[in-house]
Design a protein around this motif. Structure first.
Motif, PDB file in Angstrom:
ATOM      1  N   LEU A  76       0.838  -1.197   0.000  1.00  0.00           N
ATOM      2  CA  LEU A  76       0.000   0.000   0.000  1.00  0.00           C
ATOM      3  C   LEU A  76       0.878   1.253   0.000  1.00  0.00           C
ATOM      4  CD1 LEU A  76      -2.758  -0.995   2.580  1.00  0.00           C
ATOM      5  CD2 LEU A  76      -2.846  -1.140   0.098  1.00  0.00           C
ATOM      6  N   GLY A  77       2.002   1.184   0.706  1.00  0.00           N
ATOM      7  CA  GLY A  77       2.952   2.297   0.703  1.00  0.00           C
ATOM      8  C   GLY A  77       3.524   2.552  -0.674  1.00  0.00           C
ATOM      9  N   PHE A  78       3.830   1.481  -1.403  1.00  0.00           N
ATOM     10  CA  PHE A  78       4.323   1.643  -2.780  1.00  0.00           C
ATOM     11  C   PHE A  78       3.262   2.313  -3.658  1.00  0.00           C
ATOM     12  CE2 PHE A  78       7.334  -2.160  -2.166  1.00  0.00           C
ATOM     13  CZ  PHE A  78       8.362  -1.328  -1.750  1.00  0.00           C
ATOM     14  N   ALA A  79       2.004   1.918  -3.467  1.00  0.00           N
ATOM     15  CA  ALA A  79       0.920   2.547  -4.234  1.00  0.00           C
ATOM     16  C   ALA A  79       0.823   4.032  -3.896  1.00  0.00           C
ATOM     17  CB  ALA A  79      -0.401   1.838  -3.945  1.00  0.00           C
ATOM     18  N   ALA A  80       0.985   4.384  -2.627  1.00  0.00           N
ATOM     19  CA  ALA A  80       0.932   5.796  -2.222  1.00  0.00           C
ATOM     20  C   ALA A  80       2.101   6.580  -2.810  1.00  0.00           C
ATOM     21  CB  ALA A  80       0.926   5.903  -0.696  1.00  0.00           C
ATOM     22  N   VAL A  81       3.269   5.955  -2.918  1.00  0.00           N
ATOM     23  CA  VAL A  81       4.431   6.626  -3.521  1.00  0.00           C
ATOM     24  C   VAL A  81       4.163   6.921  -4.992  1.00  0.00           C
ATOM     25  CG1 VAL A  81       6.836   6.280  -4.236  1.00  0.00           C
ATOM     26  CG2 VAL A  81       6.142   5.764  -1.900  1.00  0.00           C
ATOM     27  N   VAL A  82       3.553   5.975  -5.696  1.00  0.00           N
ATOM     28  CA  VAL A  82       3.238   6.191  -7.115  1.00  0.00           C
ATOM     29  C   VAL A  82       2.223   7.327  -7.256  1.00  0.00           C
ATOM     30  CG1 VAL A  82       2.235   5.155  -9.183  1.00  0.00           C
ATOM     31  CG2 VAL A  82       3.847   3.851  -7.790  1.00  0.00           C
ATOM     32  N   VAL A  83       1.203   7.337  -6.397  1.00  0.00           N
ATOM     33  CA  VAL A  83       0.218   8.430  -6.448  1.00  0.00           C
ATOM     34  C   VAL A  83       0.906   9.749  -6.119  1.00  0.00           C
ATOM     35  CG1 VAL A  83      -1.907   9.355  -5.454  1.00  0.00           C
ATOM     36  CG2 VAL A  83      -1.727   6.914  -5.928  1.00  0.00           C
ATOM     37  N   PHE A  84       1.810   9.749  -5.144  1.00  0.00           N
ATOM     38  CA  PHE A  84       2.586  10.948  -4.819  1.00  0.00           C
ATOM     39  C   PHE A  84       3.319  11.465  -6.055  1.00  0.00           C
ATOM     40  CE2 PHE A  84       7.000  12.240  -3.851  1.00  0.00           C
ATOM     41  CZ  PHE A  84       6.751  13.475  -3.259  1.00  0.00           C
ATOM     42  N   ALA A  85       3.980  10.564  -6.790  1.00  0.00           N
ATOM     43  CA  ALA A  85       4.725  10.973  -7.984  1.00  0.00           C
ATOM     44  C   ALA A  85       3.788  11.500  -9.067  1.00  0.00           C
ATOM     45  CB  ALA A  85       5.539   9.788  -8.519  1.00  0.00           C
ATOM     46  N   ILE A  86       2.641  10.861  -9.245  1.00  0.00           N
ATOM     47  CA  ILE A  86       1.676  11.317 -10.258  1.00  0.00           C
ATOM     48  C   ILE A  86       1.161  12.706  -9.908  1.00  0.00           C
ATOM     49  CG2 ILE A  86      -0.628  10.893 -11.195  1.00  0.00           C
ATOM     50  CD1 ILE A  86       0.015   7.875 -10.995  1.00  0.00           C
ATOM     51  N   VAL A  87       0.812  12.905  -8.644  1.00  0.00           N
ATOM     52  CA  VAL A  87       0.269  14.201  -8.203  1.00  0.00           C
ATOM     53  C   VAL A  87       1.351  15.277  -8.271  1.00  0.00           C
ATOM     54  CG1 VAL A  87      -0.680  15.419  -6.200  1.00  0.00           C
ATOM     55  CG2 VAL A  87      -1.543  13.163  -6.800  1.00  0.00           C
ATOM     56  N   LEU A  88       2.586  14.889  -7.995  1.00  0.00           N
ATOM     57  CA  LEU A  88       3.690  15.855  -8.068  1.00  0.00           C
ATOM     58  C   LEU A  88       3.926  16.292  -9.513  1.00  0.00           C
ATOM     59  CD1 LEU A  88       5.962  17.282  -6.476  1.00  0.00           C
ATOM     60  CD2 LEU A  88       7.401  15.300  -6.957  1.00  0.00           C
ATOM     61  N   LEU A  89       3.843  15.366 -10.453  1.00  0.00           N
ATOM     62  CA  LEU A  89       4.115  15.671 -11.855  1.00  0.00           C
ATOM     63  C   LEU A  89       2.940  16.329 -12.569  1.00  0.00           C
ATOM     64  CD1 LEU A  89       6.055  12.430 -12.841  1.00  0.00           C
ATOM     65  CD2 LEU A  89       7.006  14.709 -12.392  1.00  0.00           C
ATOM     66  N   PHE A  90       1.729  15.947 -12.214  1.00  0.00           N
ATOM     67  CA  PHE A  90       0.532  16.455 -12.892  1.00  0.00           C
ATOM     68  C   PHE A  90      -0.368  17.146 -11.878  1.00  0.00           C
ATOM     69  CE2 PHE A  90       1.833  12.481 -14.998  1.00  0.00           C
ATOM     70  CZ  PHE A  90       2.167  12.980 -16.250  1.00  0.00           C
ATOM     71  N   SER A  91      -0.380  18.446 -11.883  1.00  0.00           N
ATOM     72  CA  SER A  91      -1.224  19.186 -10.945  1.00  0.00           C
ATOM     73  C   SER A  91      -2.664  19.244 -11.462  1.00  0.00           C
ATOM     74  CB  SER A  91      -0.680  20.602 -10.745  1.00  0.00           C
ATOM     75  OG  SER A  91      -0.699  21.300 -11.971  1.00  0.00           O
ATOM     76  N   GLY A  92      -3.579  19.459 -10.560  1.00  0.00           N
ATOM     77  CA  GLY A  92      -4.975  19.620 -10.933  1.00  0.00           C
ATOM     78  C   GLY A  92      -5.779  18.334 -10.976  1.00  0.00           C
ATOM     79  N   ILE A  93      -5.234  17.222 -10.509  1.00  0.00           N
ATOM     80  CA  ILE A  93      -5.994  15.962 -10.472  1.00  0.00           C
ATOM     81  C   ILE A  93      -6.948  16.038  -9.287  1.00  0.00           C
ATOM     82  CG2 ILE A  93      -5.848  13.457 -10.207  1.00  0.00           C
ATOM     83  CD1 ILE A  93      -3.037  13.598 -11.386  1.00  0.00           C
ATOM     84  N   PRO A  94      -8.238  15.806  -9.513  1.00  0.00           N
ATOM     85  CA  PRO A  94      -9.200  15.881  -8.406  1.00  0.00           C
ATOM     86  C   PRO A  94      -8.891  14.850  -7.314  1.00  0.00           C
ATOM     87  CG  PRO A  94     -10.319  15.752 -10.521  1.00  0.00           C
ATOM     88  CD  PRO A  94      -8.877  15.528 -10.778  1.00  0.00           C
ATOM     89  N   VAL A  95      -9.280  15.173  -6.090  1.00  0.00           N
ATOM     90  CA  VAL A  95      -9.005  14.306  -4.942  1.00  0.00           C
ATOM     91  C   VAL A  95      -9.655  12.935  -5.127  1.00  0.00           C
ATOM     92  CG1 VAL A  95      -9.322  14.028  -2.455  1.00  0.00           C
ATOM     93  CG2 VAL A  95      -8.748  16.254  -3.387  1.00  0.00           C
ATOM     94  N   LEU A  96     -10.863  12.904  -5.657  1.00  0.00           N
ATOM     95  CA  LEU A  96     -11.542  11.628  -5.874  1.00  0.00           C
ATOM     96  C   LEU A  96     -10.776  10.761  -6.878  1.00  0.00           C
ATOM     97  CD1 LEU A  96     -13.954   9.915  -5.142  1.00  0.00           C
ATOM     98  CD2 LEU A  96     -15.232  11.009  -6.979  1.00  0.00           C
ATOM     99  N   ALA A  97     -10.232  11.385  -7.914  1.00  0.00           N
ATOM    100  CA  ALA A  97      -9.429  10.646  -8.886  1.00  0.00           C
ATOM    101  C   ALA A  97      -8.132  10.140  -8.241  1.00  0.00           C
ATOM    102  CB  ALA A  97      -9.118  11.518 -10.087  1.00  0.00           C
TER     103      ALA A  97
END
Length: 143
Positions: A30-51
């Motif tokens: 689950l931590g690895f999944a959170a790291v990937v989401v962290f990287a996606i959110v860091l690289l692409f701003s404006g992604i809704p919280v639900l997404a």
């Protein structure tokens, strides 16, 4: 720094800390999944919280399946499979009854512990063989 980037970094660190406190290889993935989401959110701003949450759920499921299919199969089988299952380790032992089995219930002493047993009517002192367990109650038969 944006709050969502910070939040996913914090979630990842908390999941890794939870894995360190209670190892079991579940929170790690689950931590690895959170790291990937962290990287996606860091690289692409404006992604809704639900997404973001949906991405995390999907990645969590995928990472756990990767663990179950790939890494878990490669684990070496234990040479002591009953190590942490004390009742399973007692199966096959022959011990004397400490208290007679009356109405299906009695008691034995194994090492320094007393165990409730179920089995056929037998007098105190009779030798019984442990055949299984139901929770913390041992099933016995005459030896």
């Amino acid at each position: 720094m944006r709050w969502d980037v910070f939040a996913w970094a914090a979630i990842a660190l908390l999941l890794f800390a939870a894995e360190a406190m209670a190892p079991g290889a579940f929170m790690l993935w689950l931590g690895f999944a959170a790291v990937v989401v962290f990287a996606i959110v860091l690289l692409f701003s404006g992604i809704p919280v639900l997404a973001q949450a949906a991405i995390f759920v999907v990645l969590s499921f995928v990472s756990i399946q990767v663990y179950r299919r790939w890494f878990r199969k490669r684990e070496k089988p234990s040479d002591q499979p009953a190590l942490n299952r004390r009742t399973a380790a007692l199966v096959g032992r022959v011990v004397p009854l400490e208290r007679a089995i009356v109405d299906g219930y009695g008691r034995v002493q194994i090492a320094d512990a007393f165990w409730e047993v179920t089995g056929p009517q037998l007098p105190a002192g009779a030798q019984v063989r442990v055949t299984g367990a139901d929770g913390m109650t041992l099933r016995v038969e005459a030896a």
